[in-house]
Design a protein around this motif. Structure first.
Motif, PDB file in Angstrom:
ATOM      1  N   VAL A 126      -7.955  13.858   2.740  1.00  0.00           N
ATOM      2  CA  VAL A 126      -7.828  12.403   2.684  1.00  0.00           C
ATOM      3  C   VAL A 126      -6.903  12.102   1.509  1.00  0.00           C
ATOM      4  CG1 VAL A 126      -9.057  10.226   2.319  1.00  0.00           C
ATOM      5  CG2 VAL A 126     -10.137  12.076   3.624  1.00  0.00           C
ATOM      6  N   TRP A 127      -6.077  11.070   1.654  1.00  0.00           N
ATOM      7  CA  TRP A 127      -5.083  10.775   0.624  1.00  0.00           C
ATOM      8  C   TRP A 127      -5.278   9.375   0.044  1.00  0.00           C
ATOM      9  CZ3 TRP A 127      -1.284  14.380  -0.760  1.00  0.00           C
ATOM     10  CH2 TRP A 127      -1.251  15.528   0.038  1.00  0.00           C
ATOM     11  N   ASP A 128      -5.372   9.317  -1.285  1.00  0.00           N
ATOM     12  CA  ASP A 128      -5.336   8.024  -1.971  1.00  0.00           C
ATOM     13  C   ASP A 128      -3.897   7.514  -1.956  1.00  0.00           C
ATOM     14  OD1 ASP A 128      -8.004   7.952  -2.574  1.00  0.00           O
ATOM     15  OD2 ASP A 128      -7.775   8.720  -4.615  1.00  0.00           O
ATOM     16  N   PHE A 129      -3.753   6.216  -1.728  1.00  0.00           N
ATOM     17  CA  PHE A 129      -2.417   5.608  -1.675  1.00  0.00           C
ATOM     18  C   PHE A 129      -2.377   4.426  -2.642  1.00  0.00           C
ATOM     19  CE2 PHE A 129       0.311   2.224  -0.040  1.00  0.00           C
ATOM     20  CZ  PHE A 129       1.519   2.883   0.133  1.00  0.00           C
ATOM     21  N   HIS A 130      -1.321   4.365  -3.448  1.00  0.00           N
ATOM     22  CA  HIS A 130      -1.161   3.196  -4.314  1.00  0.00           C
ATOM     23  C   HIS A 130       0.317   2.977  -4.623  1.00  0.00           C
ATOM     24  CE1 HIS A 130      -0.213   5.415  -8.057  1.00  0.00           C
ATOM     25  NE2 HIS A 130      -1.045   6.330  -7.595  1.00  0.00           N
ATOM     26  N   ASP A 143      -2.775  -4.263  -3.560  1.00  0.00           N
ATOM     27  CA  ASP A 143      -3.258  -2.924  -3.908  1.00  0.00           C
ATOM     28  C   ASP A 143      -4.491  -3.025  -4.807  1.00  0.00           C
ATOM     29  OD1 ASP A 143      -3.669  -0.334  -4.743  1.00  0.00           O
ATOM     30  OD2 ASP A 143      -1.550   0.089  -5.103  1.00  0.00           O
ATOM     31  N   PRO A 144      -5.662  -2.551  -4.351  1.00  0.00           N
ATOM     32  CA  PRO A 144      -6.875  -2.605  -5.182  1.00  0.00           C
ATOM     33  C   PRO A 144      -6.736  -1.867  -6.507  1.00  0.00           C
ATOM     34  CG  PRO A 144      -7.416  -2.062  -2.904  1.00  0.00           C
ATOM     35  CD  PRO A 144      -5.928  -1.982  -3.021  1.00  0.00           C
ATOM     36  N   PRO A 152      -9.737   2.590  -3.793  1.00  0.00           N
ATOM     37  CA  PRO A 152      -8.328   2.830  -3.468  1.00  0.00           C
ATOM     38  C   PRO A 152      -8.092   2.846  -1.960  1.00  0.00           C
ATOM     39  CG  PRO A 152      -9.381   4.859  -4.184  1.00  0.00           C
ATOM     40  CD  PRO A 152     -10.357   3.759  -4.456  1.00  0.00           C
ATOM     41  N   MET A 153      -6.880   2.540  -1.580  1.00  0.00           N
ATOM     42  CA  MET A 153      -6.501   2.634  -0.169  1.00  0.00           C
ATOM     43  C   MET A 153      -6.387   4.103   0.229  1.00  0.00           C
ATOM     44  SD  MET A 153      -3.592  -0.367   0.095  1.00  0.00           S
ATOM     45  CE  MET A 153      -2.685   0.176  -1.366  1.00  0.00           C
ATOM     46  N   ALA A 165      -4.680   4.513   8.621  1.00  0.00           N
ATOM     47  CA  ALA A 165      -5.320   4.013   7.406  1.00  0.00           C
ATOM     48  C   ALA A 165      -6.708   3.497   7.762  1.00  0.00           C
ATOM     49  CB  ALA A 165      -4.477   2.908   6.782  1.00  0.00           C
ATOM     50  N   ASP A 166      -7.451   3.084   6.747  1.00  0.00           N
ATOM     51  CA  ASP A 166      -8.779   2.524   6.984  1.00  0.00           C
ATOM     52  C   ASP A 166      -8.671   1.171   7.688  1.00  0.00           C
ATOM     53  OD1 ASP A 166     -10.262   4.587   5.764  1.00  0.00           O
ATOM     54  OD2 ASP A 166      -9.871   3.752   3.774  1.00  0.00           O
ATOM     55  N   PRO A 167      -9.654   0.830   8.514  1.00  0.00           N
ATOM     56  CA  PRO A 167      -9.649  -0.498   9.152  1.00  0.00           C
ATOM     57  C   PRO A 167      -9.650  -1.603   8.090  1.00  0.00           C
ATOM     58  CG  PRO A 167     -11.299   0.935  10.156  1.00  0.00           C
ATOM     59  CD  PRO A 167     -10.807   1.646   8.936  1.00  0.00           C
ATOM     60  N   GLY A 168      -8.901  -2.634   8.342  1.00  0.00           N
ATOM     61  CA  GLY A 168      -8.864  -3.755   7.413  1.00  0.00           C
ATOM     62  C   GLY A 168      -7.935  -3.575   6.235  1.00  0.00           C
ATOM     63  N   ASP A 169      -7.180  -2.487   6.221  1.00  0.00           N
ATOM     64  CA  ASP A 169      -6.219  -2.256   5.131  1.00  0.00           C
ATOM     65  C   ASP A 169      -5.106  -3.305   5.221  1.00  0.00           C
ATOM     66  OD1 ASP A 169      -3.889  -1.186   3.694  1.00  0.00           O
ATOM     67  OD2 ASP A 169      -5.088   0.634   3.482  1.00  0.00           O
ATOM     68  N   LYS A 170      -4.986  -4.144   4.202  1.00  0.00           N
ATOM     69  CA  LYS A 170      -4.023  -5.249   4.240  1.00  0.00           C
ATOM     70  C   LYS A 170      -2.579  -4.765   4.188  1.00  0.00           C
ATOM     71  CE  LYS A 170      -7.164  -8.571   2.068  1.00  0.00           C
ATOM     72  NZ  LYS A 170      -7.373  -9.478   0.912  1.00  0.00           N
ATOM     73  N   VAL A 171      -2.341  -3.649   3.520  1.00  0.00           N
ATOM     74  CA  VAL A 171      -0.981  -3.122   3.429  1.00  0.00           C
ATOM     75  C   VAL A 171      -0.570  -2.487   4.743  1.00  0.00           C
ATOM     76  CG1 VAL A 171       0.470  -1.399   2.277  1.00  0.00           C
ATOM     77  CG2 VAL A 171      -1.124  -2.790   0.938  1.00  0.00           C
ATOM     78  N   TRP A 172      -1.522  -1.821   5.378  1.00  0.00           N
ATOM     79  CA  TRP A 172      -1.214  -1.082   6.600  1.00  0.00           C
ATOM     80  C   TRP A 172      -0.750  -2.012   7.711  1.00  0.00           C
ATOM     81  CZ3 TRP A 172      -0.195   3.719   7.692  1.00  0.00           C
ATOM     82  CH2 TRP A 172      -0.240   4.158   9.012  1.00  0.00           C
TER      83      TRP A 172
END
Length: 242
Positions: A126-130, A143-144, A152-153, A165-172
């Motif tokens: 799994v990868w943290d993204f920022h 970005d949280p 983190p995303m 990405a995770d559901p509800g990710d605003k950036v995605w």
């Protein structure tokens, strides 16, 4: 070194000195004997266990009998545990059933030095993204990590070449996404260029940290592999990648 081992070695040392003294008094040559013959296998294992891995490896070439002792799984199990302690990822190739602990240690060291990322590495973690500080403010506000208002995303790579990405990710935003790994070589098998590209966005330079975790980044955003040393069977490629 524990008291029992210290006492045993002290006793044997006194016995050797007594024999040397007797031989000198009788006009003979000083006694010279293989420590393995003197101590025996079990005690020698305890001695070797107090040495670092590099020193134990040197013992492998002393003789066949030393090799059998110095390559024992009983000895290298603890060496592997020391090596793996605090690492973010454990290489799959070192945890294959039937691989000796000495080989597991060697393969782990070689894989830990690897800086060439492969699809298995991307997909297993799994990868943290920022975003970085030079990214546009609009994106940093989503970005949280910058806002401090949530976890983190996360990003996920898949064997079919897609990324999610995770559901509800605003950036995605639910857009389609694919990735590719680009590697170019020069003479002698040396890597000239190596990066990961997502869609047609800026390439991500790949780097490896001391804890064997991965980082992929460009000027605007960064991916960091989430530690997962607990994963049964390890992660990454099954074969050694140069």
């Amino acid at each position: 070194m524990d008291e029992g081992l210290a006492l045993a070695m002290e006793t044997m040392g006194k016995e050797r000195e007594r024999k040397r003294k007797k031989i000198r008094e009788e006009g003979g040559l000083p006694l010279c004997q293989d420590p393995l013959d003197l101590l025996g296998r079990d005690l020698m294992l305890r001695v070797l266990n107090n040495l670092d891995a590099r020193s134990v490896v040197r013992c492998l070439v002393v003789s066949r009998s030393w090799n059998r002792v110095a390559s024992s799984d009983l000895l290298w199990t603890s060496k592997c545990e020391e090596l793996w302690h605090g690492k973010a990822h454990l290489p799959r190739l070192s945890l294959v059933r039937g691989v000796s602990k000495l080989d597991a240690y060697s393969l782990s060291v070689m894989d830990g030095k690897r800086t060439r990322i492969v699809k298995d590495d991307l997909c297993d973690h799994v990868w943290d993204f920022h975003f970085t500080k030079v990214a546009p403010e609009y994106w940093r506000n989503l970005d949280p990590c910058w806002k401090g208002n949530g976890p983190p995303m996360h990003r996920y790579f898949h064997q079919d070449g897609s990324q999610t990405a995770d559901p509800g990710d605003k950036v995605w935003g639910g857009h389609e996404c694919c990735y590719s790994i680009v590697t170019s070589m020069i003479g002698g098998g040396k890597i000239r260029e190596h990066y990961v590209r997502i869609n047609r966005w800026l390439p991500l330079a790949v780097s490896r940290k001391q804890d064997w975790s991965w980082e992929m980044s460009n000027n605007f955003y960064c991916y960091s592999s989430v530690p997962d040393a607990y994963k049964e069977g390890g992660t990454g490629p099954l074969f050694l990648v140069m």
